[in-house]
Each structure stands twice: as structure tokens, then as C-alpha cells.
Design an enzyme around this catalytic site. Structure first.
Site, short mmCIF file in Angstrom:
data_model
loop_
_atom_site.label_atom_id
_atom_site.label_comp_id
_atom_site.label_asym_id
_atom_site.label_seq_id
_atom_site.Cartn_x
_atom_site.Cartn_y
_atom_site.Cartn_z
N ASP A 150 -17.55 7.22 -1.27
CA ASP A 150 -16.07 6.81 -0.69
C ASP A 150 -16.05 8.18 0.11
O ASP A 150 -16.65 9.23 -0.07
CB ASP A 150 -15.09 6.75 -1.72
CG ASP A 150 -13.57 6.46 -0.85
OD1 ASP A 150 -13.71 6.13 0.40
OD2 ASP A 150 -12.53 6.15 -1.54
N ARG A 189 0.97 -1.17 -0.06
CA ARG A 189 -0.01 0.01 -0.08
C ARG A 189 1.07 1.37 0.09
O ARG A 189 1.61 1.41 0.95
CB ARG A 189 -0.96 -0.21 1.32
CG ARG A 189 -1.82 1.38 1.57
CD ARG A 189 -2.81 1.23 2.48
NE ARG A 189 -3.93 0.33 1.78
CZ ARG A 189 -5.14 0.50 2.31
NH1 ARG A 189 -5.38 1.05 3.80
NH2 ARG A 189 -6.02 -0.17 1.83
N CYS A 218 -16.34 1.56 0.01
CA CYS A 218 -15.14 0.63 0.51
C CYS A 218 -14.66 0.73 1.85
O CYS A 218 -14.05 -0.27 2.35
CB CYS A 218 -14.03 1.22 -0.36
SG CYS A 218 -13.68 2.94 -0.09
N HIS A 273 -7.20 0.73 -6.49
CA HIS A 273 -7.28 -0.08 -5.41
C HIS A 273 -7.92 -1.24 -6.04
O HIS A 273 -9.30 -1.63 -5.72
CB HIS A 273 -8.42 0.55 -4.49
CG HIS A 273 -8.17 -0.19 -3.03
ND1 HIS A 273 -7.45 -1.19 -2.93
CD2 HIS A 273 -8.71 0.29 -1.80
CE1 HIS A 273 -7.50 -1.56 -1.58
NE2 HIS A 273 -8.53 -0.52 -1.06
N GLN A 297 -10.14 -4.10 -3.89
CA GLN A 297 -11.26 -3.44 -3.37
C GLN A 297 -12.17 -3.68 -4.85
O GLN A 297 -13.63 -4.33 -4.46
CB GLN A 297 -11.20 -2.02 -3.27
CG GLN A 297 -12.52 -1.54 -2.81
CD GLN A 297 -12.87 -1.99 -1.13
OE1 GLN A 297 -12.21 -1.78 -0.60
NE2 GLN A 297 -14.11 -2.53 -1.35
N ARG A 340 -13.48 -8.94 0.54
CA ARG A 340 -11.94 -8.45 0.16
C ARG A 340 -10.94 -9.90 0.49
O ARG A 340 -10.36 -10.21 -0.24
CB ARG A 340 -11.47 -7.77 1.14
CG ARG A 340 -12.14 -6.08 0.86
CD ARG A 340 -11.63 -5.55 -0.30
NE ARG A 340 -10.02 -5.49 -0.26
CZ ARG A 340 -9.32 -4.60 0.60
NH1 ARG A 340 -9.97 -3.45 0.72
NH2 ARG A 340 -7.92 -4.54 0.13
N1 CP Z 1 -11.26 -0.58 1.97
C1 CP Z 1 -9.80 -0.43 2.43
O1 CP Z 1 -8.89 -0.50 1.80
O2 CP Z 1 -9.94 -0.40 3.92
P1 CP Z 1 -8.70 -0.13 4.69
O3 CP Z 1 -8.02 1.25 4.35
O4 CP Z 1 -9.10 -0.29 6.02
O5 CP Z 1 -7.48 -1.13 4.25
N1 NVA Z 2 -10.01 6.53 -1.24
C1 NVA Z 2 -9.59 6.00 -0.23
C2 NVA Z 2 -9.64 4.53 -0.03
C3 NVA Z 2 -9.59 4.01 1.57
C4 NVA Z 2 -9.73 2.63 1.44
C5 NVA Z 2 -7.91 6.70 0.34
O1 NVA Z 2 -7.31 6.30 -0.51
O2 NVA Z 2 -7.83 6.95 1.43
#
Ligand code: CP
Ligand code: NVA
Length: 318
Positions: free
Chosen positions: A231, A110, A275, A137, A140, A303
Site C-alpha cells: 500500500d 469513511r 488496494c 478497511h 477492502q 469491491r
Molecule cells: N482502495 C480504496 O479504498 O480506494 P479509494 O480510497 O479510492 O476509495
Molecule cells: N492506507 C490507505 C488506504 C487507501 C485506500 C489510506 O488510509 O490512505
């Protein structure tokens, strides 16, 4: 003693939804559903494998679903907290990947910048999996299409409306929708549209399917959709834009009234999707996220099933 040279393998990375053709995404969804119904069937399937899990940003769902998922498959994940030290700060991203591949079988990361994933994927002899970047993502999106099919029984003829920021989650959903033939309306305030390159790729993919991809800032376009997806207005790393974003998105809150409007002409209830994490009261009201038509916790559960399906496929085990 004769030492056998390891077989040369071409790793398949998962950085973007369009790293796999629609037929493979559908197979992944099938496998994810099989895993959801009977995960014990895959116990030990990746026994002896190790994963590095690099996180430059916080996570609940991604971290836990991967760690528990690895454990269910008999594999082991090593969590590396990069919250206070970005990848590339202590040593080159390339060196980081070239070290990791000597110990682990897959790198899950990430990152703030998508190019960090690309730099690792360019040199790593093991698969690199995008656990969220500024651009996409894809794990997701896989879980989301699994959830839509689980709830509606099909992806054919399905229409999803995205409301809010044209962000990483929106990008992966658009690419997946275009490829799978799911129609998508993306409603964003002006200036917060999805990236041009993603729109171009989605439009190109949609030419081969029945999907229509529409972008607008007109909230009236919410009508007639099987699912409403939103989101947070402020993604991780965008805290400095809080004032500006809250003002721009104020009219984009998903309320019960908006869900009713989305449901016009749709048989059955319109699903609410997110998400997560959600900022209750901002992009969505409690009433909507807590309603029976909300599938947000199913998305979170899926997930793990979707990612395990992906891992099984990356290792050619299922
Ligand atoms: N939806 C998602 O990726 O959640 P987290 O940021 O908690 O991993
Ligand atoms: N768009 C959000 C998604 C989190 C899962 C972010 O990038 O923070």
C-alpha cells in the site's frame, strides 16, 4: 387507523473483519462471486432502500463502487462530503446517527477516527459500514480474499506477504487471513508494525485455523508467497510525515526482483496486490503493477461485488 410498530431489529454492523466469523466471511465471498458472474440476478433486491455515504477523506473506488452497487440493487445512496467538516464538528456524532436512521436504511462512512464509527454504531438502529478508518478497511479485505480465491481457486494453504506500512489495510487483511486460515507474513520497517491489539486478535484467531501470522522487518522473509501486497507509504492524513516515511520505506519498494524472490518455491506466478491508489515508482514499480500477475484492477472491481454481497446479507435478502 392502526399503525403497526416497526419490528425491532438488531443491526449487524461491519466495522471490522472480525465482526463476522470465518463461515460468514466465506459465505460472503461465495455471494460476491455469484454477484460478479451475474449481478443482474440481484437487480432490485434492495429496491426502496436508502443509504447515507459519509466521507471525511477522498475516494475513487469506495465511493463509486458503493454508488454503482446501490444502484444495481435498486437502492439509492446519498453522498455527504465531509472533507472540510469532520463528523462531530457541527453536531455530536451520536445526534448525527440518530437523525440519519430516521431517513436511511444503512450508513456507510469513511472516517479519520475509528471511534466515530463506534459512536454511530452504538446508537444507530440501522447498520453502520466501515468504508475505511484509521484502524481498518474491512470492505477492502473482503474484496481481496475474493480476488485471491478467484485467481488461485482456493484460500487453503495460501501465503500472503505484506510489505510496507502496518496500516489499516494491513490490519483488516491480517484479521481476515487469521480467521480464514490464510498464512501471512508482515514485513515492515521497525516502528511501522501493525497495532498491537490487531496482532493480538489475529494471533488469537489463527489458533483455530491453519494460518501462521509472522511479523518481521527482514526483507529476506519475502520468499515463498502466493501474493505480495503493498500500500502507499503515506496514508491519507499522514502528509506531515512524508520525509520520515519515504526514508523509512525506501528499501520496501516492490520491484520485479522482489516479486521473483517472493515466487521462489511457488508453483505458478506470485500475484501482485494493492488496494490502490498507488504511488507508482514509490511503493511499486510500473513494471510490477502493469505486469500480467498484477490483480489490482480485479481487486477494485471486486469491491463492488463484495460490498453488494455484504449489503444483501445485512438486509437478510440473500
Ligand atoms: N482502495 C480504496 O479504498 O480506494 P479509494 O480510497 O479510492 O476509495
Ligand atoms: N492506507 C490507505 C488506504 C487507501 C485506500 C489510506 O488510509 O490512505
Amino acid at each position: 387507523m392502526e399503525v403497526m410498530a416497526p419490528e425491532a431489529t438488531t443491526p449487524r454492523h461491519w466495522l471490522s473483519v472480525d465482526d463476522a466469523p470465518a463461515s460468514e466471511i466465506l459465505e460472503l465471498i461465495d455471494l460476491a462471486e455469484t454477484h460478479r458472474k451475474d449481478s443482474a440476478r440481484f437487480a432490485g433486491a434492495l429496491g426502496g432502500k436508502h443509504a447515507a455515504m459519509l466521507f471525511e477523506k477522498p475516494s475513487l473506488r469506495t465511493r463509486v463502487s458503493f454508488e454503482v452497487g446501490f444502484s444495481k440493487l435498486g437502492a439509492h445512496g446519498v453522498y455527504m462530503d465531509h472533507g472540510s467538516e469532520r463528523l462531530g464538528a457541527r453536531e455530536a456524532v451520536k445526534d448525527y446517527a440518530l437523525n440519519l436512521e430516521r431517513w436511511v436504511d444503512v450508513i456507510v462512512a469513511r472516517v479519520f477516527e475509528h471511534k466515530t464509527l463506534e459512536e454511530m454504531a452504538a446508537v444507530a438502529s440501522v447498520p453502520v459500514v466501515n468504508a475505511l478508518s484509521d484502524i481498518e478497511h474491512p470492505c477492502q479485505a473482503l474484496a481481496d480474499f475474493q480476488t485471491i480465491r478467484q485467481k488461485l481457486g482456493t484460500l487453503e494453504g495460501v501465503k500472503v506477504v505484506w510489505l510496507g506500512d502496518g496500516n489499516n489495510v494491513c490490519h483488516s487483511l491480517m484479521l481476515g487471513a487469521a480467521s480464514l486460515g490464510v498464512s501471512m507474513t508482515v514485513i515492515t520497517p521497525k516502528g511501522f508494525e501493525p497495532k498491537f491489539d490487531i496482532v493480538r486478535r489475529a494471533l488469537k484467531a489463527s489458533q483455530h485455523t491453519a494460518a501462521t501470522i509472522e511479523l518481521t522487518s527482514d526483507l529476506a522473509a519475502v520468499q515463498g508467497h502466493h501474493a505480495v501486497y503493498t500500500d502507499k507509504w503515506i496514508s491519507m492524513g499522514q502528509g506531515h510525515q512524508t520525509g520520515l516515511r519515504n526514508e523509512a520505506f525506501e528499501d520496501f519498494r516492490v520491484t520485479a526482483e522482489l516479486m521473483e524472490s517472493a515466487n521462489k518455491g511457488i508453483p505458478g506466478e506470485t500475484l501482485f496486490m494493492h488496494c490502490l491508489p498507488a504511488k507508482r515508482g514509490e511503493e511499486v514499480t510500473d513494471e510490477v503493477i502493469d505486469a500480467p500477475s498484477s490483480v489490482v484492477y480485479d481487486q477494485a472491481e471486486n469491491r463492488m461485488h463484495a460490498q453488494n454481497a455484504l449489503l444483501l446479507r445485512l438486509f437478510g435478502v440473500a
